[in-house]
Write a protein that holds these residues in place. Structure first.
Motif, mmCIF file in Angstrom:
data_model
loop_
_atom_site.group_PDB
_atom_site.id
_atom_site.type_symbol
_atom_site.label_atom_id
_atom_site.label_comp_id
_atom_site.label_asym_id
_atom_site.label_seq_id
_atom_site.Cartn_x
_atom_site.Cartn_y
_atom_site.Cartn_z
ATOM 1 N N GLY A 79 0.877 -1.103 0.330
ATOM 2 C CA GLY A 79 0.247 0.034 0.211
ATOM 3 C C GLY A 79 0.717 1.120 -0.009
ATOM 4 O O GLY A 79 -0.352 2.186 -0.441
ATOM 5 N N ARG A 80 2.511 1.138 0.179
ATOM 6 C CA ARG A 80 2.813 2.237 0.083
ATOM 7 C C ARG A 80 2.653 3.356 1.269
ATOM 8 O O ARG A 80 2.706 4.427 0.546
ATOM 9 N N LYS A 81 2.944 2.478 2.693
ATOM 10 C CA LYS A 81 2.371 3.811 3.727
ATOM 11 C C LYS A 81 2.946 3.404 4.555
ATOM 12 O O LYS A 81 3.137 1.879 5.089
ATOM 13 N N VAL A 82 3.082 4.129 5.294
ATOM 14 C CA VAL A 82 3.721 3.569 6.544
ATOM 15 C C VAL A 82 2.140 3.465 8.154
ATOM 16 O O VAL A 82 1.314 4.544 7.795
ATOM 17 N N VAL A 83 1.921 2.730 8.710
ATOM 18 C CA VAL A 83 1.087 2.091 9.447
ATOM 19 C C VAL A 83 1.329 2.042 10.421
ATOM 20 O O VAL A 83 1.981 1.345 11.326
ATOM 21 N N ARG A 84 -0.249 1.871 11.484
ATOM 22 C CA ARG A 84 0.439 1.067 12.988
ATOM 23 C C ARG A 84 -0.602 -0.268 13.269
ATOM 24 O O ARG A 84 -1.895 -0.640 12.895
ATOM 25 N N VAL A 85 0.155 -0.219 13.776
ATOM 26 C CA VAL A 85 -0.500 -2.518 14.192
ATOM 27 C C VAL A 85 -1.336 -2.545 14.833
ATOM 28 O O VAL A 85 -1.029 -2.069 16.192
ATOM 29 N N ASN A 86 -3.042 -3.077 14.469
ATOM 30 C CA ASN A 86 -3.694 -2.310 15.809
ATOM 31 C C ASN A 86 -3.755 -4.906 15.936
ATOM 32 O O ASN A 86 -3.743 -4.461 17.575
ATOM 33 N N ASP A 87 -2.982 -6.377 15.472
ATOM 34 C CA ASP A 87 -3.559 -6.867 15.999
ATOM 35 C C ASP A 87 -2.624 -7.800 14.387
ATOM 36 O O ASP A 87 -2.271 -7.301 13.571
ATOM 37 N N VAL A 88 -2.591 -8.937 15.339
ATOM 38 C CA VAL A 88 -1.606 -9.257 14.319
ATOM 39 C C VAL A 88 -2.094 -11.109 14.764
ATOM 40 O O VAL A 88 -2.997 -12.052 15.249
ATOM 41 N N ILE A 126 8.775 5.940 -1.885
ATOM 42 C CA ILE A 126 9.815 5.833 -1.116
ATOM 43 C C ILE A 126 10.076 7.021 -0.066
ATOM 44 O O ILE A 126 10.151 7.430 0.683
ATOM 45 N N ALA A 127 10.276 8.387 -1.152
ATOM 46 C CA ALA A 127 10.140 9.658 -0.497
ATOM 47 C C ALA A 127 9.233 9.913 0.917
ATOM 48 O O ALA A 127 9.110 10.132 1.680
ATOM 49 N N ASP A 128 7.748 9.542 0.242
ATOM 50 C CA ASP A 128 6.540 9.984 1.005
ATOM 51 C C ASP A 128 7.030 9.218 2.400
ATOM 52 O O ASP A 128 6.067 9.557 3.864
ATOM 53 N N ILE A 129 6.743 8.278 2.564
ATOM 54 C CA ILE A 129 7.221 6.969 3.514
ATOM 55 C C ILE A 129 8.395 7.326 4.676
ATOM 56 O O ILE A 129 8.341 7.465 5.492
ATOM 57 N N LEU A 130 9.369 7.940 3.566
ATOM 58 C CA LEU A 130 10.866 8.782 4.716
ATOM 59 C C LEU A 130 9.660 9.821 5.460
ATOM 60 O O LEU A 130 10.457 9.836 6.638
ATOM 61 N N GLU A 131 9.388 10.188 4.464
ATOM 62 C CA GLU A 131 8.840 11.291 5.006
ATOM 63 C C GLU A 131 8.076 12.069 6.412
ATOM 64 O O GLU A 131 7.161 12.370 7.448
ATOM 65 N N GLU A 132 7.543 10.709 6.118
ATOM 66 C CA GLU A 132 6.007 10.187 8.080
ATOM 67 C C GLU A 132 6.937 9.750 8.699
ATOM 68 O O GLU A 132 6.183 9.605 10.254
ATOM 69 N N LEU A 133 8.188 9.201 8.479
ATOM 70 C CA LEU A 133 8.390 8.252 10.021
ATOM 71 C C LEU A 133 9.457 9.866 10.807
ATOM 72 O O LEU A 133 10.067 10.420 10.344
ATOM 73 N N ALA A 134 9.556 9.379 12.092
ATOM 74 C CA ALA A 134 10.364 9.839 12.536
ATOM 75 C C ALA A 134 11.913 10.058 12.685
ATOM 76 O O ALA A 134 12.180 9.130 11.822
#
Lengths: 413, 414
Positions: free
Chosen positions: B101-110, B194-202
């Motif tokens: 999906g080319r983005k950064v997401v937060r894991v709710n469960d596995v 890749i640039a978009d993803i990097l921008e989203e990270l701390a």
């Protein structure tokens, strides 16, 4: 001409330092804050001035903690709470924050309504227009440029300092009240307790901590630029309580002295500026209150939406389209629409709601402080930037005092 | 066997063969060195400390309990999680990169899927839940009766990322190696993604991911990143690696970035660069950023007037610069003065022996290096250009501005 140049450079330097810390502290003197401080002065004269000095220390420490966490981790407070404490705790924290912030938003629109009413404008027109303006400003406009206008306009607070001086307060009494601790008997009065919690909640609001930390991250301040950011936090954290103190003094020297112990309308509160502006006091008050309210109203809902989405893992950001970040936009919109709607409710006591919102802030504060303290003392998160002992003592005492005050308030109600 | 969520497994009592409760599940561990998608062991909190329950002694999992095939006394103690990926600590509530999906997401469960193999249970990781279903489950677990919760969950659409598209983010380089975390799949995405993803990270995470990219990918991605973040990333790298990446960048972009860095950092990086690239970039650094010369790149192909289409095609075959600067080729005289430009399209349509000088597009458009941004944009608009040659005071070809630069410039002013 040399001195002029120097002077110019100084001002420029000062303005360059004005950043997230100063802005946060300034937004904090919003409608809820102004009404709470005014009421404190009108109702109890100088008797609540003792809160100012300890509160300033607490504010400096707490704001500095937020800024440091932002600079070191590069993450928002709600992100960190989520990563370290899990989904359930984050969820409850967010529900409490949304509820509290909602009342704060109501207070801002109450500020818009009451300030413009002084010009004879009916809230039925002004509030919806203000709400639409705020919504459009963030979604369609450029917030950064508007922020600068607000910031300059917020120097209106200086008016309170001048008014406070011109009102010939009893300086000796004000000073003594500032440094002597309150007597225990005062706290059996629930109105006094209520305003104590309100003043502290107005000055050290929970949402500020989320907002400041995010702003630091957003600005790209890291450990390296952190020293400069610290000055900004100090300046802001000292300026805000000084303004609060002078609002109390101005109201004590005018309203309290003339036996006006209740503030029932904006017109009442405006009387405090009479020594400065005479019969135009209402103009000055209305303009200042309107600016402060609109400023805070454009920050609060947005900051809340960001905080919640970050913590809960929803897409967020004004650069996203509506269908990409639906929760973000819905929450933002609902906060504004409902917040504005509540102020239009027939017969709602707007000023009481405004003060109540600040009391809610005070009640929620210790919980936010608890999470901040737990996070900032984790070496795996903060490395060598964990709290000093003094930081811990001040912040923990603030949390404990707020819990005790809240419990006492419940008890006396 | 039906699938079960990680949150349904954590805290569940573990029974020994006699049916006595020996402890409770504290962690679920994967050993990526063996298998990246299979649970290697459960870590169980017992009265005598944490124990490891290997997959060969898992008899049954599900229905609110775990059954072990070995006696409690035989469970080996847990000795540090070196080389183990701990699903609760490392994955739950953390950010991951969804490569698909080319983005950064937060894991709710596995979501885990138990399979019965040779009398014991093997847990496979199916997907990570990033939607409302996982969130609601974790919120209401233990509060709402199980049956009601199941019914409710079934009505919530699932939003999950298959395990093979999950890229973990680990800031500790040693641990990254042990856990076999690489970003090969991320590196295959378009540099802009890749640039978009990097921008989203701390910052720490961003630098960690950036470190794993090879120089060429890193350079392409860096060109697309917000200039402010470019600076912070570059300052986090040692000058050797920074120089390697700079060499791979378009010289114009590299010069812009160097200009934004502190003088000290930028000198350190220049010093480490190969002489040819260094010279190219240093020359560009001399120009003001908001002039034609400051915006141009020196990555382009040029030919003598006598060159033919065949020569040009040969040169194209060995060209190494960025393709966006190739929309035209340039013809210069013996003094390197610009004679004209030949579009790639007219080159493709011409015979091999045709001289380039016969294909020059009319009118011949160029601008001086000192021209302002406004003038450059107006030329692009008026003549519908894809690229614009920049000449020095003597009329010699100095560089080329390509359309993508103009688009970025205009967008930054929108």
């Amino acid at each position: 001409m040399k001195w002029l140049k120097l002077w110019k450079v100084r001002i420029l330097l000062f303005l360059a330092v004005l950043g997230p810390g100063f802005i946060t502290a300034n937004v904090d003197n919003d409608a809820g804050g102004i009404y709470t401080y005014s009421l404190a002065g009108a109702r109890f004269g100088y008797l609540l001035l003792w809160t100012i000095i300890p509160m300033t220390f607490a504010l400096i420490v707490v704001q500095e903690m937020s800024a440091r966490m932002g600079a070191v981790t590069g993450k928002g407070l709600s992100d960190l709470i989520r990563e370290e404490f899990g989904l359930r705790i984050t969820f409850f924290m967010m529900v409490a924050l949304v509820l509290t912030n909602f009342f704060n938003v109501v207070a801002e629109f109450a500020g818009v309504a009451t300030s413009l009413e002084l010009f004879g404008l009916r809230p039925y027109y002004t509030v919806p227009v203000a709400a639409l303006l705020v919504w459009l400003l963030v979604v369609k406009g450029n917030y950064k440029t508007v922020e600068k206008i607000f910031l300059v306009a917020s120097f209106f607070y200086l008016a309170y300092i001048v008014a406070g001086i011109l009102s010939h307060p009893k300086w000796d009494e004000a000073l003594i009240r500032t440094v002597t601790p309150p007597t225990q008997s005062l706290f059996s009065d629930s109105a006094y307790l209520y305003l104590t919690v309100g003043i502290i909640g107005a000055t050290i609001a929970p949402w500020m901590q989320f907002y400041l930390q995010s702003s630091i991250v957003e600005k790209g301040i890291t450990e390296r630029q952190y020293r400069a950011a610290r000055i900004d936090v100090f300046v802001g954290s000292i300026f805000a309580p000084i303004v609060a103190a002078f609002i109390i003094v101005a109201c004590a020297a005018t309203l309290y002295v003339h036996g006006l112990h209740q503030i029932n309308s904006a017109a009442d509160a405006a009387q405090a500026l009479r020594p400065l502006a005479g019969q135009y006091a209402f103009l000055l008050f209305a303009a200042g209150l309107f600016n402060a309210s609109l400023f805070a109203a454009s920050i609060l809902p947005l900051s809340t939406a960001y905080t919640v989405c970050e913590g809960m893992g929803f897409e967020s950001g004004v650069d996203k389209k509506f269908h990409e970040a639906p929760f973000f936009y819905w929450l933002y919109t609902i906060l504004i629409v409902a917040g504005a709607g509540v102020t239009l409710w027939p017969g709602i006591p707007l000023l009481k709601v405004a003060v109540f919102s600040q009391v809610l802030n005070g009640v929620l504060l210790p919980f936010v402080l608890f999470f901040m303290l737990r996070l900032i003392n984790k070496p795996e998160l903060m490395g060598s930037y964990t709290n000093s002992r003094l930081d811990n003592v001040v912040a923990w005492s603030t949390a404990v005092v707020m819990i005790l005050l809240s419990l006492a308030l419940l008890w006396t109600l | 066997m039906p699938g079960l969520a990680l949150s349904e497994l954590l805290g569940v009592p573990v029974l020994d063969p006699a049916g006595a409760v020996g402890g409770r599940v504290r962690e679920v561990a994967v050993a990526p060195q063996e298998d990246t998608a299979r649970v290697a062991c459960l870590i169980v909190r017992t009265a005598t400390g944490d124990c490891m329950l290997g997959r060969d002694v898992l008899a049954a999992v599900g229905g609110g309990t775990v059954r072990a095939a070995a006696l409690t006394a035989d469970w080996p103690p847990f000795v540090g999680g070196e080389g183990l990926l701990l699903l609760e600590r490392d994955l739950l509530d953390q950010q991951i990169i969804d490569v698909h999906g080319r983005k950064v997401v937060r894991v709710n469960d596995v979501d885990l899927y138990p399979e019965l193999i040779n009398q014991h249970v093997v847990l496979r990781i199916g997907e990570v839940d990033v939607g409302a279903r996982g969130a609601v489950r974790r919120l209401l677990q233990g509060v709402v009766p199980l049956r009601a919760l199941r019914a409710l969950l079934a009505r919530i659409p699932q939003r999950a990322i298959p395990w093979e598209f999950v890229d973990l983010i680990e800031t500790d380089p040693a641990r990254r190696v042990k856990l076999k975390i690489s970003h090969d799949r991320l590196a295959k995405l378009h540099p802009a993604d890749i640039a978009d993803i990097l921008e989203e990270l701390a910052p720490a995470e961003r630098e960690a991911v950036f470190e794993t990219l090879d120089e060429e990918t890193a350079a392409d991605a860096l060109e697309e990143i917000d200039p402010k973040l470019q600076v912070s990333i570059m300052e986090s790298l040692d000058s050797d690696r920074a120089a390697d990446i700079m060499e791979e960048m378009n010289p114009a972009a590299a010069a812009d970035l160097l200009g934004d860095l502190s003088e000290e950092t930028s000198e350190d990086i220049l010093e480490e660069m190969q002489p040819a690239e260094r010279e190219e970039v240093s020359e560009l650094l001399e120009f003001k950023e908001n002039t034609a010369a400051g915006r141009m790149t020196t990555d382009y192909l040029y030919f003598a007037s006598s060159a033919t289409v065949e020569d040009a095609i040969q040169a194209l075959g060995s060209y190494e610069g960025a393709p966006e600067t190739l929309s035209a080729l340039y013809v210069v005289d013996h003094d390197e003065k610009l004679v004209g430009s030949v579009s790639l399209a007219s080159l493709a349509l011409a015979r091999e022996e045709t001289r380039l000088s016969a294909l020059i597009s009319q009118p011949i458009i160029s601008c001086p290096g000192s021209a302002g941004e406004q003038e450059v944009v107006e030329l692009f608009d008026k003549y519908n250009l894809l690229s614009l040659p920049v000449v020095d005071e003597q009329g010699r070809l100095a560089g080329v501005i390509s359309a993508d630069v103009v688009i970025s410039l205009l967008r930054s002013k929108l």
